[in-house]
Design an enzyme around this catalytic site. Sequence first.
Site, PDB file in Angstrom:
ATOM      1  N   CYS A 190       8.338  -5.173   0.122  1.00 63.06           N
ATOM      2  CA  CYS A 190       7.315  -4.226   0.584  1.00 63.06           C
ATOM      3  C   CYS A 190       7.933  -2.836   0.706  1.00 63.06           C
ATOM      4  O   CYS A 190       9.105  -2.698   1.062  1.00 63.06           O
ATOM      5  CB  CYS A 190       6.759  -4.637   1.943  1.00 63.06           C
ATOM      6  SG  CYS A 190       5.826  -6.169   1.962  1.00 63.06           S
TER       7      CYS A 190
ATOM      8  N   CYS B 145      -5.216  -3.255 -13.097  1.00 61.37           N
ATOM      9  CA  CYS B 145      -4.196  -3.275 -12.044  1.00 61.37           C
ATOM     10  C   CYS B 145      -3.266  -2.068 -12.151  1.00 61.37           C
ATOM     11  O   CYS B 145      -2.234  -2.025 -11.483  1.00 61.37           O
ATOM     12  CB  CYS B 145      -3.393  -4.571 -12.087  1.00 61.37           C
ATOM     13  SG  CYS B 145      -2.547  -4.869 -13.646  1.00 61.37           S
TER      14      CYS B 145
ATOM     15  N   CYS C  13       6.912  -6.707   9.641  1.00 54.74           N
ATOM     16  CA  CYS C  13       7.882  -7.735   9.257  1.00 54.74           C
ATOM     17  C   CYS C  13       9.280  -7.372   9.743  1.00 54.74           C
ATOM     18  O   CYS C  13       9.716  -6.215   9.631  1.00 54.74           O
ATOM     19  CB  CYS C  13       7.887  -7.897   7.737  1.00 54.74           C
ATOM     20  SG  CYS C  13       9.067  -9.107   7.126  1.00 54.74           S
TER      21      CYS C  13
ATOM     22  N   GLU D 208      -8.975 -14.316 -25.198  1.00 52.21           N
ATOM     23  CA  GLU D 208      -7.732 -14.380 -24.440  1.00 52.21           C
ATOM     24  C   GLU D 208      -6.611 -14.833 -25.375  1.00 52.21           C
ATOM     25  O   GLU D 208      -6.816 -15.699 -26.220  1.00 52.21           O
ATOM     26  CB  GLU D 208      -7.891 -15.359 -23.275  1.00 52.21           C
ATOM     27  CG  GLU D 208      -6.637 -15.718 -22.534  1.00 52.21           C
ATOM     28  CD  GLU D 208      -5.975 -14.525 -21.882  1.00 52.21           C
ATOM     29  OE1 GLU D 208      -4.739 -14.395 -22.047  1.00 52.21           O
ATOM     30  OE2 GLU D 208      -6.684 -13.724 -21.222  1.00 52.21           O
TER      31      GLU D 208
ATOM     32  N   CYS E   3      14.542  -6.089   2.972  1.00 53.86           N
ATOM     33  CA  CYS E   3      13.857  -6.747   1.850  1.00 53.86           C
ATOM     34  C   CYS E   3      13.097  -5.713   1.037  1.00 53.86           C
ATOM     35  O   CYS E   3      12.411  -4.850   1.587  1.00 53.86           O
ATOM     36  CB  CYS E   3      12.897  -7.806   2.402  1.00 53.86           C
ATOM     37  SG  CYS E   3      11.806  -8.537   1.172  1.00 53.86           S
TER      38      CYS E   3
END
Length: 420
Positions: free
Chosen positions: A79, A378, A70, A306, A76
């Site tokens: 990332c 995650c 990129c 949930e 930025c």
Amino acid sequence: MAIVEQGKSKIDYLNTDGLGVGNSPKGKFELPYTIEGEIVEFERHSYRGNDNVILKKILQASEHRKKPECQYFGSCGGCLLQHLDVDYYNEFKISVLTKALEYKSLKPLIKPLLSIPAGHRRRATFEVVKKESDLFLGFHRFKSHQIVNIEECPILTPKLSSLIKPLKKSLDKILLPNEKVNVSMTDAANGIDVAIYINRCLDFYQKQEAITFARKYALRVQTVFDGKCEIIFQKEQPYVVFGGVRVNVDEGCFLQSSEMSDQILTDLVLSHLPNTNDQFKIVDLFCGRGTFALPLSNGAIVDGFESDMPAVKALSDASLDASRSIKVTERDLYDNPLKASELKVYEYAVLNPPRLGAKKQCEELKDSGVKKIVYVSCSPESFARDAKILCDGGYELLEVTPVDQFYYSPHLEVVGVFVI
């Protein structure tokens, strides 16, 4: 902001946040966009008692450094790892998992890394500000409030990336001078969903501009003001597809990072459960909108739990329309986890909690007698903590599969399998 140190240093290692760690006379520091073994020139700044170290130059580059994909990389902050070659990058990702497991003295079989490359992220939230005649849209610089103005993003799906320029043109007509907003875009299965988070209502002409944009580019455009959504334009309700079933999505609702993520994680979960037409009972904890519950319901009786009521409604509606055997219950599993006695009726359990993990729920699961648990996480750190709880309770962690769905970031998805 005062410069309190200027110097040169060697990067000793990359930490699990993907930052290069070095030392100077004023102490340890962390630098983005560096690699172990590199010699760097840096500045240490101090502002209101807090230090911030800035990379000025790479004096001696690593053999593992490559040209970023990129044009905005390094400015930025979206990332952190585009400068790593593929082999070194994959090794780093595996190390994030192994370090978390080793810290809890866990030594399961670690399966090969599964990677979802750039160009598949289906959601982005942009920072936007209009300054006089210029509009800035993008992501913040690393550890900064400054917005890096972008025209494209190779991490996103091509559909989303191609909409950045027309979105900026439209927002330039909608926003007031010096106004700041956030804009979320989701590449749903049937089109692009756009939400503008703003501190006022749009006037008639601003709404007309949003409608003009939507007619050409989007499935839906809505504003979110004071916690309330106003639909400016909608062709149809955006949806995603889980297990062949359409599920409605709302602005800001939880989704895996990409459609490919859904498929890879679902395949992993299903591969560890019986492949039979005989129905069995399974509990899906933190079930969301049915990423796993809907595919599981092809061969199982599924109870989903949930805390997010819109997700409960979306999954309930989808399972009813598709005649799937899923019972969904609203329940906060942090404050009120399923007790071991409630879990004893299930043969299998799937859980996919937020980044904080599922400590209290795992303390109940360890005494439940559920014969197999598939845990999707995650966060390798919270996964390792919860895995230790289950293993101390008599479960064996058979294997762990790392899934790199957050490409070019230090984050990692983990799928672990526990048996008793």
